[in-house]
Design a protein around this motif. Structure first.
Motif, PDB file in Angstrom:
ATOM      1  N   LEU A   8      33.735  57.506  51.871  1.00  0.00           N
ATOM      2  CA  LEU A   8      34.431  58.296  50.865  1.00  0.00           C
ATOM      3  C   LEU A   8      35.808  57.659  50.709  1.00  0.00           C
ATOM      4  O   LEU A   8      36.714  57.922  51.491  1.00  0.00           O
ATOM      5  CB  LEU A   8      34.546  59.754  51.316  1.00  0.00           C
ATOM      6  CG  LEU A   8      35.218  60.705  50.325  1.00  0.00           C
ATOM      7  CD1 LEU A   8      34.308  60.977  49.135  1.00  0.00           C
ATOM      8  CD2 LEU A   8      35.589  62.012  51.001  1.00  0.00           C
ATOM      9  N   GLU A  64      39.228  57.232  49.084  1.00  0.00           N
ATOM     10  CA  GLU A  64      40.070  58.196  48.395  1.00  0.00           C
ATOM     11  C   GLU A  64      41.404  57.575  47.951  1.00  0.00           C
ATOM     12  O   GLU A  64      42.068  56.893  48.728  1.00  0.00           O
ATOM     13  CB  GLU A  64      40.334  59.383  49.323  1.00  0.00           C
ATOM     14  CG  GLU A  64      41.241  60.456  48.771  1.00  0.00           C
ATOM     15  CD  GLU A  64      41.522  61.532  49.798  1.00  0.00           C
ATOM     16  OE1 GLU A  64      41.150  62.700  49.554  1.00  0.00           O
ATOM     17  OE2 GLU A  64      42.090  61.205  50.868  1.00  0.00           O
ATOM     18  N   GLN A  72      41.317  55.688  52.898  1.00  0.00           N
ATOM     19  CA  GLN A  72      42.294  55.943  51.846  1.00  0.00           C
ATOM     20  C   GLN A  72      42.946  54.654  51.362  1.00  0.00           C
ATOM     21  O   GLN A  72      43.060  53.680  52.104  1.00  0.00           O
ATOM     22  CB  GLN A  72      43.380  56.906  52.352  1.00  0.00           C
ATOM     23  CG  GLN A  72      42.858  58.289  52.676  1.00  0.00           C
ATOM     24  CD  GLN A  72      43.932  59.184  53.274  1.00  0.00           C
ATOM     25  OE1 GLN A  72      44.864  58.716  53.922  1.00  0.00           O
ATOM     26  NE2 GLN A  72      43.815  60.482  53.050  1.00  0.00           N
ATOM     27  N   LEU A 113      34.149  67.819  50.794  1.00  0.00           N
ATOM     28  CA  LEU A 113      35.431  67.443  50.215  1.00  0.00           C
ATOM     29  C   LEU A 113      36.531  68.415  50.622  1.00  0.00           C
ATOM     30  O   LEU A 113      37.696  68.022  50.762  1.00  0.00           O
ATOM     31  CB  LEU A 113      35.326  67.366  48.691  1.00  0.00           C
ATOM     32  CG  LEU A 113      34.470  66.225  48.150  1.00  0.00           C
ATOM     33  CD1 LEU A 113      34.332  66.338  46.634  1.00  0.00           C
ATOM     34  CD2 LEU A 113      35.074  64.878  48.521  1.00  0.00           C
ATOM     35  N   TYR A 163      38.127  59.544  43.850  1.00  0.00           N
ATOM     36  CA  TYR A 163      37.161  58.977  44.778  1.00  0.00           C
ATOM     37  C   TYR A 163      36.357  57.878  44.079  1.00  0.00           C
ATOM     38  O   TYR A 163      35.990  58.013  42.913  1.00  0.00           O
ATOM     39  CB  TYR A 163      36.227  60.076  45.295  1.00  0.00           C
ATOM     40  CG  TYR A 163      36.970  61.217  45.928  1.00  0.00           C
ATOM     41  CD1 TYR A 163      37.411  61.156  47.243  1.00  0.00           C
ATOM     42  CD2 TYR A 163      37.259  62.366  45.179  1.00  0.00           C
ATOM     43  CE1 TYR A 163      38.112  62.208  47.814  1.00  0.00           C
ATOM     44  CE2 TYR A 163      37.967  63.418  45.754  1.00  0.00           C
ATOM     45  CZ  TYR A 163      38.391  63.332  47.063  1.00  0.00           C
ATOM     46  OH  TYR A 163      39.089  64.367  47.617  1.00  0.00           O
ATOM     47  N   TRP A 200      36.508  55.816  39.181  1.00  0.00           N
ATOM     48  CA  TRP A 200      37.278  56.709  40.040  1.00  0.00           C
ATOM     49  C   TRP A 200      37.135  58.119  39.469  1.00  0.00           C
ATOM     50  O   TRP A 200      37.435  58.344  38.304  1.00  0.00           O
ATOM     51  CB  TRP A 200      38.746  56.297  40.086  1.00  0.00           C
ATOM     52  CG  TRP A 200      39.007  54.997  40.777  1.00  0.00           C
ATOM     53  CD1 TRP A 200      39.083  53.756  40.205  1.00  0.00           C
ATOM     54  CD2 TRP A 200      39.225  54.797  42.183  1.00  0.00           C
ATOM     55  NE1 TRP A 200      39.332  52.806  41.161  1.00  0.00           N
ATOM     56  CE2 TRP A 200      39.424  53.415  42.389  1.00  0.00           C
ATOM     57  CE3 TRP A 200      39.263  55.670  43.279  1.00  0.00           C
ATOM     58  CZ2 TRP A 200      39.674  52.880  43.648  1.00  0.00           C
ATOM     59  CZ3 TRP A 200      39.508  55.127  44.539  1.00  0.00           C
ATOM     60  CH2 TRP A 200      39.706  53.754  44.715  1.00  0.00           C
ATOM     61  N   LYS A 238      37.390  65.432  42.169  1.00  0.00           N
ATOM     62  CA  LYS A 238      36.447  66.220  42.960  1.00  0.00           C
ATOM     63  C   LYS A 238      35.403  66.891  42.077  1.00  0.00           C
ATOM     64  O   LYS A 238      34.200  66.824  42.357  1.00  0.00           O
ATOM     65  CB  LYS A 238      37.208  67.268  43.770  1.00  0.00           C
ATOM     66  CG  LYS A 238      36.313  68.269  44.480  1.00  0.00           C
ATOM     67  CD  LYS A 238      37.130  69.361  45.137  1.00  0.00           C
ATOM     68  CE  LYS A 238      36.225  70.452  45.711  1.00  0.00           C
ATOM     69  NZ  LYS A 238      37.010  71.531  46.359  1.00  0.00           N
ATOM     70  N   LYS A 259      35.752  58.549  56.023  1.00  0.00           N
ATOM     71  CA  LYS A 259      36.808  58.677  55.021  1.00  0.00           C
ATOM     72  C   LYS A 259      37.801  57.526  55.152  1.00  0.00           C
ATOM     73  O   LYS A 259      38.248  57.193  56.243  1.00  0.00           O
ATOM     74  CB  LYS A 259      37.538  60.011  55.183  1.00  0.00           C
ATOM     75  CG  LYS A 259      38.666  60.228  54.188  1.00  0.00           C
ATOM     76  CD  LYS A 259      39.360  61.561  54.436  1.00  0.00           C
ATOM     77  CE  LYS A 259      40.528  61.758  53.503  1.00  0.00           C
ATOM     78  NZ  LYS A 259      41.232  63.052  53.763  1.00  0.00           N
TER      79      LYS A 259
END
Length: 201
Positions: free
Chosen positions: A179, A181, A87, A125, A8, A104, A107, A85
């Motif tokens: 967030l 990812e 990606q 998460l 993340y 980066w 978790k 979220k």
């Protein structure tokens, strides 16, 4: 680095949660202004640090969670932070700008960066890593049930607190955070292959 795990993006610099000007670690974020939707605001937040969104994918149109930041010594006014979220898609490198630094994190590492909100992010998460259909059920079934109960009792508790765009009509500031990812990279495990060599004379 930890490419076999979900990573993340965290930024380092001036955040809305630290208006005193002291640099902190934070997610890509933007104060909601005049965007058409809150997701558009979140997209602007991510585009601000990445330059464009050509290698990103936003999961859904609704936020996946929110928290209320209470008034504290370094936060003169309370505000609400909504998390979306997104990606990484089809790339391994980004030109991340408009911040003093970035990292980066896994978790577990993310929880260490935000010890005061660790319990919130632990649950958040966990929700963020399950499939989209399960997210829909978990997020919307309670709301649907509550709406039915309100309809039965002819009571509306929502309308007085909602503005034209669906947000609180109070003066509380609203912040959209992302967030961002990076999914795990599948590294194949190769079995050693023994080649037979023929001896030539």
């Amino acid at each position: 680095r930890a490419l076999d795990r979900r990573l993340y993006l965290l930024l380092y610099g001036n955040s809305n949660a630290a208006p005193t000007g002291k640099p902190v670690w934070y997610f890509p974020e933007k104060v909601y202004d005049s965007e058409e939707t809150l997701r558009k605001c979140a997209e602007s937040a991510l585009a601000f640090v990445l330059g464009d969104l050509s290698h990103t994918y936003f999961v859904g149109n609704a936020p996946m969670g929110h928290m209320v930041i209470q008034q504290m010594e370094n936060v003169p006014e309370p505000f609400k932070r909504f998390f979306f979220k997104s990606q990484v898609i089809d790339t391994n490198k980004f030109d991340i700008q408009k911040c003093e630094g970035f990292v980066w994190v896994t978790k577990d590492e993310l929880l260490e960066y935000f010890p005061e909100q660790a319990e919130f992010f632990k649950k958040f998460l966990m929700l963020a890593t399950i499939d989209a259909w399960s997210c829909f059920i978990l997020l919307h079934i309670p709301l649907i049930s509550a709406a039915i109960m309100l309809a039965w009792s002819n009571i509306s508790l929502v309308r007085p607190f909602m503005g034209a765009r669906g947000f609180s009509s109070t003066s509380e500031e609203i912040v959209a955070s992302v967030l961002f990812e990076r999914l795990p990279v599948v590294i194949p495990k190769l079995d050693p292959v023994v080649y037979a060599f023929q001896e030539f004379s």
